[in-house]
Design an enzyme around this catalytic site. Structure first.
Site, PDB file in Angstrom:
ATOM      1  N   TYR A   1     -16.685 -10.036   2.457  1.00  0.00           N
ATOM      2  CA  TYR A   1     -16.494  -9.104   3.573  1.00  0.00           C
ATOM      3  C   TYR A   1     -16.021  -9.828   4.829  1.00  0.00           C
ATOM      4  CZ  TYR A   1     -17.751  -4.937   1.109  1.00  0.00           C
ATOM      5  OH  TYR A   1     -17.702  -3.885   0.230  1.00  0.00           O
TER       6      TYR A   1
ATOM      7  N   ASN B   1       2.185  10.839   0.179  1.00  0.00           N
ATOM      8  CA  ASN B   1       1.890   9.682  -0.669  1.00  0.00           C
ATOM      9  C   ASN B   1       3.134   9.389  -1.509  1.00  0.00           C
ATOM     10  OD1 ASN B   1       0.838   7.919  -2.709  1.00  0.00           O
ATOM     11  ND2 ASN B   1      -1.204   8.763  -2.359  1.00  0.00           N
TER      12      ASN B   1
ATOM     13  N   HIS C   1     -16.903   6.281   4.764  1.00  0.00           N
ATOM     14  CA  HIS C   1     -17.399   5.096   4.056  1.00  0.00           C
ATOM     15  C   HIS C   1     -17.872   3.993   4.995  1.00  0.00           C
ATOM     16  CE1 HIS C   1     -14.879   6.458   0.305  1.00  0.00           C
ATOM     17  NE2 HIS C   1     -15.976   7.161   0.479  1.00  0.00           N
TER      18      HIS C   1
HETATM   19  P1  OAD Z   1      -6.599   3.812  -3.339  1.00  0.00           P
HETATM   20  O1  OAD Z   1      -6.225   2.374  -3.434  1.00  0.00           O
HETATM   21  O2  OAD Z   1      -7.353   4.392  -4.469  1.00  0.00           O
HETATM   22  O3  OAD Z   1      -5.294   4.688  -3.122  1.00  0.00           O
HETATM   23  C1  OAD Z   1      -4.337   4.331  -2.159  1.00  0.00           C
HETATM   24  C2  OAD Z   1      -3.236   5.353  -2.199  1.00  0.00           C
HETATM   25  O4  OAD Z   1      -2.338   5.073  -1.153  1.00  0.00           O
HETATM   26  C3  OAD Z   1      -2.426   5.371  -3.507  1.00  0.00           C
HETATM   27  O5  OAD Z   1      -2.383   6.688  -4.019  1.00  0.00           O
HETATM   28  C4  OAD Z   1      -1.033   4.918  -3.060  1.00  0.00           C
HETATM   29  O6  OAD Z   1       0.004   5.566  -3.770  1.00  0.00           O
HETATM   30  C5  OAD Z   1      -1.029   5.324  -1.615  1.00  0.00           C
HETATM   31  N1  OAD Z   1      -0.097   4.582  -0.746  1.00  0.00           N
HETATM   32  C6  OAD Z   1       0.320   3.300  -0.834  1.00  0.00           C
HETATM   33  N2  OAD Z   1       1.146   2.976   0.166  1.00  0.00           N
HETATM   34  C7  OAD Z   1       1.271   4.100   0.919  1.00  0.00           C
HETATM   35  C8  OAD Z   1       1.989   4.418   2.102  1.00  0.00           C
HETATM   36  N3  OAD Z   1       2.754   3.512   2.735  1.00  0.00           N
HETATM   37  N4  OAD Z   1       1.869   5.669   2.595  1.00  0.00           N
HETATM   38  C9  OAD Z   1       1.092   6.593   1.983  1.00  0.00           C
HETATM   39  N5  OAD Z   1       0.397   6.349   0.862  1.00  0.00           N
HETATM   40  C10 OAD Z   1       0.470   5.115   0.342  1.00  0.00           C
HETATM   41  O7  OAD Z   1      -7.382   3.994  -1.954  1.00  0.00           O
HETATM   42  P2  OAD Z   1      -8.340   5.182  -1.497  1.00  0.00           P
HETATM   43  O8  OAD Z   1      -7.885   6.468  -2.037  1.00  0.00           O
HETATM   44  O9  OAD Z   1      -8.510   5.060  -0.043  1.00  0.00           O
HETATM   45  O10 OAD Z   1     -14.313   3.106  -1.257  1.00  0.00           O
HETATM   46  O11 OAD Z   1      -9.685   4.760  -2.209  1.00  0.00           O
HETATM   47  C11 OAD Z   1     -10.838   5.518  -1.968  1.00  0.00           C
HETATM   48  C12 OAD Z   1     -12.044   4.631  -1.924  1.00  0.00           C
HETATM   49  O12 OAD Z   1     -12.092   3.803  -3.100  1.00  0.00           O
HETATM   50  C13 OAD Z   1     -12.041   3.618  -0.781  1.00  0.00           C
HETATM   51  O13 OAD Z   1     -12.510   4.173   0.414  1.00  0.00           O
HETATM   52  C14 OAD Z   1     -12.982   2.570  -1.301  1.00  0.00           C
HETATM   53  C15 OAD Z   1     -12.473   2.455  -2.710  1.00  0.00           C
HETATM   54  O14 OAD Z   1     -13.392   1.984  -3.640  1.00  0.00           O
HETATM   55  C16 OAD Z   1     -15.317   2.339  -0.861  1.00  0.00           C
HETATM   56  O15 OAD Z   1     -15.175   1.167  -0.576  1.00  0.00           O
HETATM   57  C17 OAD Z   1     -16.615   3.057  -0.823  1.00  0.00           C
END
Ligand code: OAD
Length: 247
Positions: A69, A216, A120
């Protein structure tokens, strides 16, 4: 985005009564921060979430988790908000738009968002690992060592983020549920929409007849249910939107 799409986006934003914007790691991708689930270079492609983001992982090896972290804090501290963070902040100031984020990086606040519901937690806060102890502190010193809580002196301090298997703040969840149930436009930006309860908010909004817009560049589990998908990077979309709104 072509002109017709920009006009439609402006129309959706300006005719909405209440907007909820839900962001995930993709909103910070253009700031150089790794996402969690994309094939290469994403955090969970390189690191084991059970080891680094779970209560069991911390109990087994607190030093490794703490140092991981501290490394993430260092990466985020050197990052700046991008046009998506800036555009979202401006929307909040101009319209009835609530911002809900799964991100812990604080970049929305850095970009000037007046209110951010952090589902989160936040990377730059520590709390006592003993849930009965109320000790918390701001934490931006990336070389600070793992330490025992100065209040209870029995448990380690840990980042104040939600780990796998942990509950989200009931207070934050209640507020987000209330906002989402009342919105008529729900915008999902840069999230894979795979992690609950955050992923369930789009369904809640849709069941109350809100329009669902996804921004996205990649297809997600939400894409087929969304009323409209803008398959482009968030920074680019918000830059075009801001230019059109400022005309
Ligand atoms: P993810 O890594 O699961 O998803 C990221 C998303 O961002 C993907 O669908 C990509 O296609 C999209 N992406 C990438 N570049 C982009 C851009 N320039 N513009 C728009 N979209 C883009 O991340 P989260 O959905 O945030 O939880 O993940 C959810 C949770 O899972 C996080 O908060 C974390 C993780 O485990 C905890 O730590 C509790």
């Amino acid at each position: 985005m072509n002109k017709r799409e920009i006009n439609q986006l402006v129309d959706w934003i300006t005719t909405a009564q209440r907007i909820v914007i839900m962001t995930g790691a993709g909103v910070s991708a253009e700031s150089g921060i790794a996402t969690f689930r994309e094939a290469k270079d994403s955090l969970w492609a390189k690191f084991n979430p059970q080891q680094l983001a779970s209560p069991e992982g911390f109990a087994n090896d607190p030093e490794t988790v703490w140092q991981w972290y501290q490394w993430r804090r260092q990466q985020v501290l050197s990052a700046s908000p991008n046009p998506a963070h800036g555009g979202i902040a401006k929307l909040q100031l101009k319209f009835d738009a609530s911002l809900v984020t799964q991100n812990v990086d604080g970049l929305h606040q850095k970009a000037g968002s007046p209110e951010v519901f952090e589902l989160h937690g936040n990377l730059f806060r520590d709390r006592c690992n003993n849930s009965v102890c109320s000790y918390q502190r701001d934490s931006i010193d990336v070389s600070a060592p793992l330490t025992l809580c100065p209040q209870c002196e029995s448990s380690y301090l840990r980042p104040s983020v939600v780990w796998f298997g942990e509950s989200l703040s009931a207070h934050v969840l209640d507020q987000v549920t209330e906002k989402t149930a009342r919105c008529d436009l729900f915008i999902s930006v840069g999230t894979s929409a795979e992690v609950y309860p955050a992923a369930g908010f789009a369904d809640l909004a849709q069941s109350n007849s809100a329009r669902i817009l996804e921004i996205n560049p990649n297809v997600t589990v939400l894409s087929t249910r969304a009323d409209w998908v803008i398959a482009e990077p968030a920074g680019k979309v918000f830059q075009s939107l801001m230019e059109a709104l400022e005309k």
